[in-house]
Enzyme design. Structure first.
Site, PDB file in Angstrom:
ATOM      1  N   ALA A 139      37.032  49.734  -5.351  1.00 29.09           N
ATOM      2  CA  ALA A 139      35.830  49.096  -5.905  1.00 29.09           C
ATOM      3  C   ALA A 139      36.036  48.703  -7.359  1.00 29.09           C
ATOM      4  O   ALA A 139      36.744  49.379  -8.105  1.00 29.09           O
ATOM      5  CB  ALA A 139      34.643  50.049  -5.780  1.00 29.09           C
TER       6      ALA A 139
ATOM      7  N   ARG B 112       0.801  -1.230   0.000  1.00 29.07           N
ATOM      8  CA  ARG B 112       0.000   0.000   0.000  1.00 29.07           C
ATOM      9  C   ARG B 112       0.839   1.290   0.000  1.00 29.07           C
ATOM     10  O   ARG B 112       0.312   2.371  -0.174  1.00 29.07           O
ATOM     11  CB  ARG B 112      -0.962  -0.002   1.197  1.00 29.07           C
TER      12      ARG B 112
ATOM     13  N   GLY C 114      -6.305  -8.077  16.216  1.00 33.05           N
ATOM     14  CA  GLY C 114      -6.505  -9.223  17.086  1.00 33.05           C
ATOM     15  C   GLY C 114      -7.118  -8.743  18.397  1.00 33.05           C
ATOM     16  O   GLY C 114      -6.720  -7.708  18.928  1.00 33.05           O
TER      17      GLY C 114
END
Ligand code: UD1
Ligand code: CA
Length: 454
Positions: free
Chosen positions: A420, A15, A137
């Site tokens: 930069a 399943r 059971g």
């Protein structure tokens, strides 16, 4: 007392509709069977015998580092038949605890309670009272004493009214298993060898059957499909979140937290929604983890604040650091105290010294950054030449200007400044300014190209 744990794991799990054997389906990131083995080990079981059938190679491979005896049940002829397969290797003395590879969450304490209850009688079991016992059971009692277990399909209408069910978990003396199991027959509605029949045999031998209940019903719930798997995952996560709250963690919503591993916490840790913790993690006092963060095998020291959607893998983070949002710390990231790692910054196999900052759009790979340095937005350590990885070493109090590429191997000295937009390919000495750009050109009164009308 020497305990053997027997784990039934031969079922196919049709399943689940999966290519993976059922007992390898993950719950909280670990195979179902792994949870059962973990619990068996906590009980200090003398030996663990696992009965395999479907997908046996994969199952054994998944647990090849564990001390487990494997027993094959080639054909699944029933739970009694499964346990019969262990007889050639089952010790004559001691007690066996019978568990299931697809019943992953039974608590150690519950099993200890069962072992304790069984010590006097030689056989005991876990039962549960349920409102809908269909399929299970049933426990048949007389004057309060267990007489037998009757499977649903074999039960009379009167027996089907019984709401006390067999969870399937037992504790039985090995001597008795050797005596009873060879006597099982398959003369029943399903033509199977029922393990449950040993209960009536014990009664016939004049034994009293001990029974206990689990503290929580989900402990004895099995997984047959993905719906049950998802439900148990949520039960498990809820339980972990509760435990962490007891240890002083505040969750914005304990239902939106997943722990797939272990988490050690200090006091006053706060965790926002949708955080996932994997492997073994540690969070110090007052650590705050923002929404949507994922942490794997990571340690974060006291006072650190992590903003939303930051990802950590095998990172070590110091005290009072600020991280994120959207930061990514990869294996080998090591941050000292007071470090800031901001948005879209990736750090891999790099150490960042006390108080240093990389706040925006940066890649630091195979780097060592000293204390008090500032790594400007868009800085990239070019650590990979297509074959090898190379190191970038940045000293203390360095300043790396935005949008710089540091081509490794390279060293930037203490107090050095990189202008930069530079592509730095040679080492920069201490207290030196280095920049590398084409010169800026100006054209006054410049006319951009114009569209011409047709
Ligand atoms: C069993 C019990 C039932 C109990 C229920 C609890 C028996 C006869 N019945 O029924 O009293 O209420 O569990 O869930 O024991 N397995 C094997 N080999 C086999 C058969 C089963 O390894 O030949 C394994 C399965 O993979 C599963 C477990 O044993 O993990 C239980 O088997 P299953 O067929 O689901 O038993 P139930 O019919 O549910
Ligand atoms: Ca079942």
């Amino acid at each position: 007392m020497s305990t053997t744990v027997i784990i039934l794991a031969a079922g196919k799990g049709t399943r689940m509709r999966s290519q993976l054997p059922k007992v390898l389906q993950p719950l909280a990131g670990q195979p179902l069977l792994g949870h059962v083995i973990h619990t068996a080990k906590q009980l200090q079981a003398k030996n663990i015998i696992t009965i395999f059938g479907h997908g046996g190679d994969l199952v054994q491979q998944a647990f090849k580092n564990e001390q487990i005896e494997w027993v094959e049940q080639a054909e699944q002829l029933g739970t009694g038949h499964a346990v019969q397969m262990t007889l050639p290797v089952l010790p004559q003395h001691g007690t066996s605890l019978i568990l299931y590879g697809d019943v992953p969450l039974v608590h150690q304490e519950t099993l200890e309670k069962l072992l304790h209850a069984t010590a006097q009688t030689g056989i005991g079991m876990i039962t549960l009272n349920v409102t809908d016992p269909t399929g299970y059971g049933r426990i048949v009692r007389e004057n309060g004493k267990i007489q037998a277990i009757v499977e649903h399909k074999d039960a009379t209408d009167a027996q089907r009214q019984i709401q006390e069910i067999n969870t399937g978990i037992y504790c039985v003396s090995n001597a008795k298993l050797h005596k009873w199991l060879p006597r099982l027959s398959n003369n029943n509605a399903q033509g199977e060898y029922y393990l449950t029949d040993i209960v009536a045999m014990a009664v016939a031998d004049g034994l009293e059957i001990a029974s206990i209940h689990p503290e929580l019903a989900f402990e004895v719930e099995g997984v047959n499909d993905r719906i049950q798997l998802a439900a148990l995952e949520r039960e498990y996560q809820a339980q972990q979140a509760l435990e962490l709250m007891r240890q002083g963690v505040t969750f914005s919503d304990p239902k939106r937290f997943d722990l797939r591993g272990s988490l050690k916490v200090g006091q006053d840790v706060r965790i926002d929604i949708n955080v996932i913790i994997e492997g073994d993690c540690e969070l110090g006092n007052n650590v705050e983890i923002g929404a949507g963060c994922i942490l794997k095998n990571t340690k974060i020291a006291a006072g650190t604040k992590v903003q939303p959607y930051s990802i950590f893998d095998s990172a070590v983070v110091g005290e009072n650091t600020q991280i994120g949002p959207f930061a990514r710390l990869r294996p080998g990231a090591k941050l000292a105290n007071d470090v800031h790692i901001g948005n879209f910054v990736e750090v891999k196999n790099s150490s960042i010294g006390l108080g240093s900052k990389a706040n925006h759009f940066t890649y630091l790979g195979d780097a060592e950054v000293g204390a008090g340095s500032n790594i400007g937005a868009g800085t990239i350590t070019c650590n990979y030449d297509g074959v090898n990885k190379h190191k970038t070493i940045i000293g203390d109090a360095a300043f790396i200007g935005s949008n710089s590429s540091l081509v490794a191997p390279i060293q930037i000295g203490n107090g050095a400044t990189v202008g930069a937009g530079s592509v730095i390919t040679r080492d920069v000495p201490e207290n030196t300014l280095a920049f590398e750009r084409a010169q800026q050109i100006e054209k006054a009164n410049y006319q951009r190209p114009q569209k011409t009308k047709k």
